[in-house]
Write a protein that holds these residues in place. Structure first.
Motif, PDB file in Angstrom:
ATOM      1  N   ALA A 122     -23.109 -62.465  27.751  1.00 19.13           N
ATOM      2  CA  ALA A 122     -22.546 -61.237  28.312  1.00 19.13           C
ATOM      3  C   ALA A 122     -22.380 -61.327  29.828  1.00 19.13           C
ATOM      4  CB  ALA A 122     -23.427 -60.046  27.940  1.00 19.13           C
ATOM      5  N   ALA A 123     -23.247 -62.110  30.469  1.00 20.73           N
ATOM      6  CA  ALA A 123     -23.208 -62.241  31.928  1.00 20.73           C
ATOM      7  C   ALA A 123     -22.272 -63.341  32.397  1.00 20.73           C
ATOM      8  CB  ALA A 123     -24.620 -62.506  32.459  1.00 20.73           C
ATOM      9  N   GLY A 124     -21.656 -64.069  31.466  1.00 12.86           N
ATOM     10  CA  GLY A 124     -20.718 -65.120  31.844  1.00 12.86           C
ATOM     11  C   GLY A 124     -21.368 -66.400  32.327  1.00 12.86           C
ATOM     12  N   VAL A 125     -22.605 -66.653  31.930  1.00 14.69           N
ATOM     13  CA  VAL A 125     -23.301 -67.891  32.319  1.00 14.69           C
ATOM     14  C   VAL A 125     -22.572 -69.090  31.713  1.00 14.69           C
ATOM     15  CG1 VAL A 125     -25.455 -69.202  32.081  1.00 14.69           C
ATOM     16  CG2 VAL A 125     -25.528 -66.742  32.563  1.00 14.69           C
ATOM     17  N   ARG A 126     -22.444 -70.144  32.501  1.00 11.97           N
ATOM     18  CA  ARG A 126     -21.704 -71.324  32.046  1.00 11.97           C
ATOM     19  C   ARG A 126     -22.528 -72.250  31.166  1.00 11.97           C
ATOM     20  NH1 ARG A 126     -21.766 -76.268  34.000  1.00 11.97           N
ATOM     21  NH2 ARG A 126     -22.875 -75.660  35.899  1.00 11.97           N
ATOM     22  N   ARG A 127     -23.811 -72.429  31.490  1.00 19.97           N
ATOM     23  CA  ARG A 127     -24.611 -73.451  30.802  1.00 19.97           C
ATOM     24  C   ARG A 127     -26.060 -73.019  30.674  1.00 19.97           C
ATOM     25  NH1 ARG A 127     -24.327 -79.902  31.518  1.00 19.97           N
ATOM     26  NH2 ARG A 127     -22.568 -79.359  30.172  1.00 19.97           N
ATOM     27  N   ILE A 128     -26.681 -73.388  29.557  1.00 16.16           N
ATOM     28  CA  ILE A 128     -28.123 -73.257  29.353  1.00 16.16           C
ATOM     29  C   ILE A 128     -28.696 -74.662  29.194  1.00 16.16           C
ATOM     30  CG2 ILE A 128     -29.972 -72.447  27.829  1.00 16.16           C
ATOM     31  CD1 ILE A 128     -28.174 -70.114  27.027  1.00 16.16           C
ATOM     32  N   VAL A 129     -29.696 -74.982  29.986  1.00 16.24           N
ATOM     33  CA  VAL A 129     -30.414 -76.257  29.852  1.00 16.24           C
ATOM     34  C   VAL A 129     -31.782 -75.937  29.258  1.00 16.24           C
ATOM     35  CG1 VAL A 129     -31.378 -78.262  31.027  1.00 16.24           C
ATOM     36  CG2 VAL A 129     -29.207 -77.287  31.804  1.00 16.24           C
ATOM     37  N   TYR A 130     -32.055 -76.522  28.119  1.00 15.32           N
ATOM     38  CA  TYR A 130     -33.270 -76.230  27.356  1.00 15.32           C
ATOM     39  C   TYR A 130     -34.126 -77.486  27.244  1.00 15.32           C
ATOM     40  CZ  TYR A 130     -35.922 -75.854  22.942  1.00 15.32           C
ATOM     41  OH  TYR A 130     -36.904 -75.905  21.978  1.00 15.32           O
ATOM     42  N   LEU A 131     -35.392 -77.364  27.598  1.00 15.57           N
ATOM     43  CA  LEU A 131     -36.332 -78.474  27.434  1.00 15.57           C
ATOM     44  C   LEU A 131     -37.162 -78.228  26.191  1.00 15.57           C
ATOM     45  CD1 LEU A 131     -37.642 -81.090  28.473  1.00 15.57           C
ATOM     46  CD2 LEU A 131     -39.257 -79.656  29.759  1.00 15.57           C
ATOM     47  N   GLY A 132     -36.952 -79.065  25.183  1.00 14.31           N
ATOM     48  CA  GLY A 132     -37.706 -78.984  23.943  1.00 14.31           C
ATOM     49  C   GLY A 132     -38.399 -80.294  23.658  1.00 14.31           C
ATOM     50  N   GLY A 133     -38.638 -80.565  22.390  1.00 13.43           N
ATOM     51  CA  GLY A 133     -39.327 -81.800  22.015  1.00 13.43           C
ATOM     52  C   GLY A 133     -38.488 -82.646  21.087  1.00 13.43           C
ATOM     53  N   PHE A 134     -38.945 -83.862  20.830  1.00 13.78           N
ATOM     54  CA  PHE A 134     -38.312 -84.686  19.803  1.00 13.78           C
ATOM     55  C   PHE A 134     -38.502 -83.999  18.447  1.00 13.78           C
ATOM     56  CE2 PHE A 134     -39.572 -88.766  22.307  1.00 13.78           C
ATOM     57  CZ  PHE A 134     -38.582 -88.506  23.231  1.00 13.78           C
ATOM     58  N   VAL A 135     -37.526 -84.161  17.580  1.00 19.07           N
ATOM     59  CA  VAL A 135     -37.644 -83.625  16.219  1.00 19.07           C
ATOM     60  C   VAL A 135     -37.441 -84.779  15.247  1.00 19.07           C
ATOM     61  CG1 VAL A 135     -36.796 -81.970  14.532  1.00 19.07           C
ATOM     62  CG2 VAL A 135     -36.811 -81.368  16.964  1.00 19.07           C
ATOM     63  N   PRO A 136     -38.529 -85.384  14.760  1.00 18.94           N
ATOM     64  CA  PRO A 136     -38.408 -86.516  13.847  1.00 18.94           C
ATOM     65  C   PRO A 136     -37.716 -86.110  12.539  1.00 18.94           C
ATOM     66  CG  PRO A 136     -40.665 -86.265  14.656  1.00 18.94           C
ATOM     67  CD  PRO A 136     -39.926 -85.029  15.022  1.00 18.94           C
ATOM     68  N   GLU A 137     -37.087 -87.066  11.903  1.00 17.08           N
ATOM     69  CA  GLU A 137     -36.465 -86.806  10.604  1.00 17.08           C
ATOM     70  C   GLU A 137     -37.552 -86.816   9.526  1.00 17.08           C
ATOM     71  OE1 GLU A 137     -33.291 -89.468   9.826  1.00 17.08           O
ATOM     72  OE2 GLU A 137     -32.139 -88.894  11.611  1.00 17.08           O
ATOM     73  N   HIS A 138     -37.962 -85.633   9.133  1.00 15.48           N
ATOM     74  CA  HIS A 138     -39.049 -85.506   8.164  1.00 15.48           C
ATOM     75  C   HIS A 138     -38.896 -84.170   7.449  1.00 15.48           C
ATOM     76  CE1 HIS A 138     -43.155 -85.502   6.491  1.00 15.48           C
ATOM     77  NE2 HIS A 138     -43.182 -86.782   6.790  1.00 15.48           N
ATOM     78  N   ASP A 139     -39.256 -84.163   6.164  1.00 13.30           N
ATOM     79  CA  ASP A 139     -39.082 -82.941   5.376  1.00 13.30           C
ATOM     80  C   ASP A 139     -40.047 -81.838   5.785  1.00 13.30           C
ATOM     81  OD1 ASP A 139     -37.056 -84.110   3.936  1.00 13.30           O
ATOM     82  OD2 ASP A 139     -38.374 -84.827   2.332  1.00 13.30           O
ATOM     83  N   GLU A 140     -41.252 -82.197   6.207  1.00 13.45           N
ATOM     84  CA  GLU A 140     -42.262 -81.197   6.537  1.00 13.45           C
ATOM     85  C   GLU A 140     -42.765 -81.425   7.958  1.00 13.45           C
ATOM     86  OE1 GLU A 140     -45.367 -81.006   3.674  1.00 13.45           O
ATOM     87  OE2 GLU A 140     -44.010 -80.843   1.961  1.00 13.45           O
TER      88      GLU A 140
END
Length: 382
Positions: free
Chosen positions: A104-122
Motif C-alpha cells: 500500500a505504501a509503494g515499497v519497491r523491495r523487501i529483503v528477508y533474512l531466513g534460514g536454509f530449508v532442507p528438502e525433507h518431508d518433516e
C-alpha cells in the motif's frame, strides 16, 4: 549503489542492530522500527535514524507506521517469534501484514533474512516457518522479495553462537550424537551484513531466494571442537547414541543460560543437514573485501572483544554489543559484571582476574548466582 531510504524491522535484535550501522555507513537513510521506539534510545545509532512504532502483528499499527514515515525504498524484514508459543502461525501473520502495508505504501523491495530449508518431508517448526514467512511476504502486485537463507551465524551475541560457547565452555566432555555430524555451512556476522546491504540493490540482485554461507563446510560437532581449541580449552569428544534432538532440546534449556524455548526450537533444527543450495548470492555479488571470513577466523574475532561496547562503536561486528542479551557473552563475563555491580571501588581492578576461572567452574558459579538473584532468562530474545 545509490542512496536509499530503508526501513529495518527488528532493529533492536542481534542482526538488525548491527545492520542499521552498516546501512548508515553505506550512506543510506534508516528508519528503525520497533514496537516501542523508546527502547531504541539504548542503541548508539539512535540519533542517526528515524525511529518509528511498528507492531508487525497489528495491521493498523503497520499501516500507520508506513503512512507516518513517508516513502520507503527497501524494507528489511528481520521479525521472528522463535521461542514463543505458536510462533509459526504468528510469524506468518506478521509477514502477511507487513507485506500488505508495504504494498500500500509503494515499497519497491523487501529483503528477508531466513534460514536454509532442507528438502525433507518433516521439518522442524523453525525451518518450516522460515519458508512460510518468505511466501507470506510475496504478495501479488507488492514489493519484490529477496529471501536470504543462512545457517548458523557466528558472532558474539548470536543465539546459536552463544549456545555453542556455553556447551564448549561448561562441559569437559562433549557428547556427540549422530546428528552432530550433519553437515553445516555457517557464516560470519560480518558477511551476513555485507550480503544484506548488497541485496537492496535491484540492479545487482534480482528478486528471488538465495543462500548465503561462509567458505567452509563443517558440522556442529566440529564447530564445538573448533571453538574449544581456539578458546584454549581441552575438551574430549565422546560419541553417544540414543540422544535425539528432542532430548537435547530439553537438556539445553535446563543446563544453558539461554531462554529455554528459544534454545529448544534451534536445537530441533540440528536434525537436518544445513548446507547452502546452489542458488547462492555469491554468484550475483562479489565477495567482501578480503574475502569471506572462515570459521576459525570468525570464532577468533567473536572471542576477541574484551568488553561489550555500543553497537555503533564496535571495532568488529563479531564483538559483543552492550545491547545484546544480558545472558550472552559467556560465564566469565557474567561473573565480572555481577562482581562489578557489588564490589567496592578499590576491589574492581582485580575483577579482571575472573577471566582466568576455568569454564566449568565459572558456569557452575554463574548458574548458582543467577538462580539466587532470579536472573535466569525465561523468554525468547530477538
Amino acid at each position: 549503489m545509490k542512496r536509499m531510504r530503508t526501513l529495518v524491522t527488528g532493529a533492536s535484535g542481534y542482526v538488525g542492530s548491527r545492520l542499521v550501522g552498516e546501512l548508515l555507513g553505506a550512506g543510506h537513510e534508516v528508519v528503525a522500527a520497533s514496537r516501542d521506539p523508546q527502547k531504541l534510545t539504548a542503541f548508539g545509532w539512535f540519533s542517526d535514524v528515524t525511529p518509528i512504532a511498528l507492531d508487525a502483528h497489528d495491521a493498523e499499527s503497520a499501516a500507520r507506521a508506513f503512512a507516518d514515515t513517508g516513502p520507503i525504498d527497501v524494507v528489511y524484514y528481520l521479525v521472528h517469534g522463535i521461542g514463543q508459543p505458536d510462533f509459526r502461525q504468528a510469524d506468518n501473520r506478521a509477514a502477511a501484514i507487513t507485506a500488505a502495508a508495504a504494498k500500500a505504501a509503494g515499497v519497491r523491495r523487501i529483503v528477508y533474512l531466513g534460514g536454509f530449508v532442507p528438502e525433507h518431508d518433516e521439518l522442524s517448526e523453525h525451518l518450516a516457518s522460515r519458508a512460510e514467512v518468505a511466501e507470506a511476504l510475496s504478495v501479488e502486485g507488492g514489493p519484490d522479495v529477496v529471501w536470504l537463507g543462512a545457517a548458523m551465524i557466528i558472532g558474539a551475541g548470536s543465539t546459536s553462537f552463544e549456545m555453542l560457547r556455553y556447551v564448549s565452555d561448561r562441559f569437559l566432555v562433549l557428547p556427540m550424537p549422530e546428528w552432530s555430524a550433519n553437515p553445516m555451512d555457517p557464516i560470519s556476522i560480518r558477511d551476513v551484513l555485507y550480503y544484506l546491504v548488497a541485496a537492496a540493490d535491484g540492479d545487482v540482485v534480482p528478486a528471488g531466494a538465495y543462500d548465503i554461507a561462509g567458505p567452509e563446510t563443517t558440522s556442529y560437532g566440529d564447530l564445538l571442537a573448533s571453538y574449544a581449541r581456539i578458546a584454549g580449552a581441552w575438551r574430549a569428544r565422546v560419541r553417544v547414541r540414543g540422544v535425539n534432538t528432542g532430548l537435547a532440546s530439553f537438556l539445553t534449556g535446563a543446563l544453558l543460560p539461554v531462554p529455554g524455548n528459544l534454545a529448544s526450537d534451534l536445537v530441533d533444527s540440528l536434525d537436518f543437514p544445513m548446507m547452502a543450495s546452489q542458488d547462492r548470492l555469491c554468484g550475483k555479488v562479489a565477495n567482501p573485501p578480503g574475502g569471506l571470513v572462515g570459521i576459525d577466523d570468525a570464532i577468533t574475532r567473536s572471542l576477541s572483544g574484551d568488553r561489550a561496547m555500543p553497537v555503533n562503536g564496535l571495532a568488529d561486528p563479531h564483538h559483543l554489543a552492550d545491547t545484546d542479551p544480558d545472558w550472552a557473552g559467556g560465564d566469565r563475563l557474567r561473573l565480572q559484571r555481577l562482581a562489578a555491580a557489588v564490589a567496592p571501588s578499590f576491589v574492581r581492578p582485580a575483577i579482571g582476574l575472573l577471566g582466568a576461572v576455568p569454564g566449568p567452574v565459572a558456569g557452575a558459579v554463574r548458574t548458582g548466582l543467577d538462580h539466587l538473584i532470579g536472573l535466569i532468562p525465561k523468554g525468547a530474545t530477538a
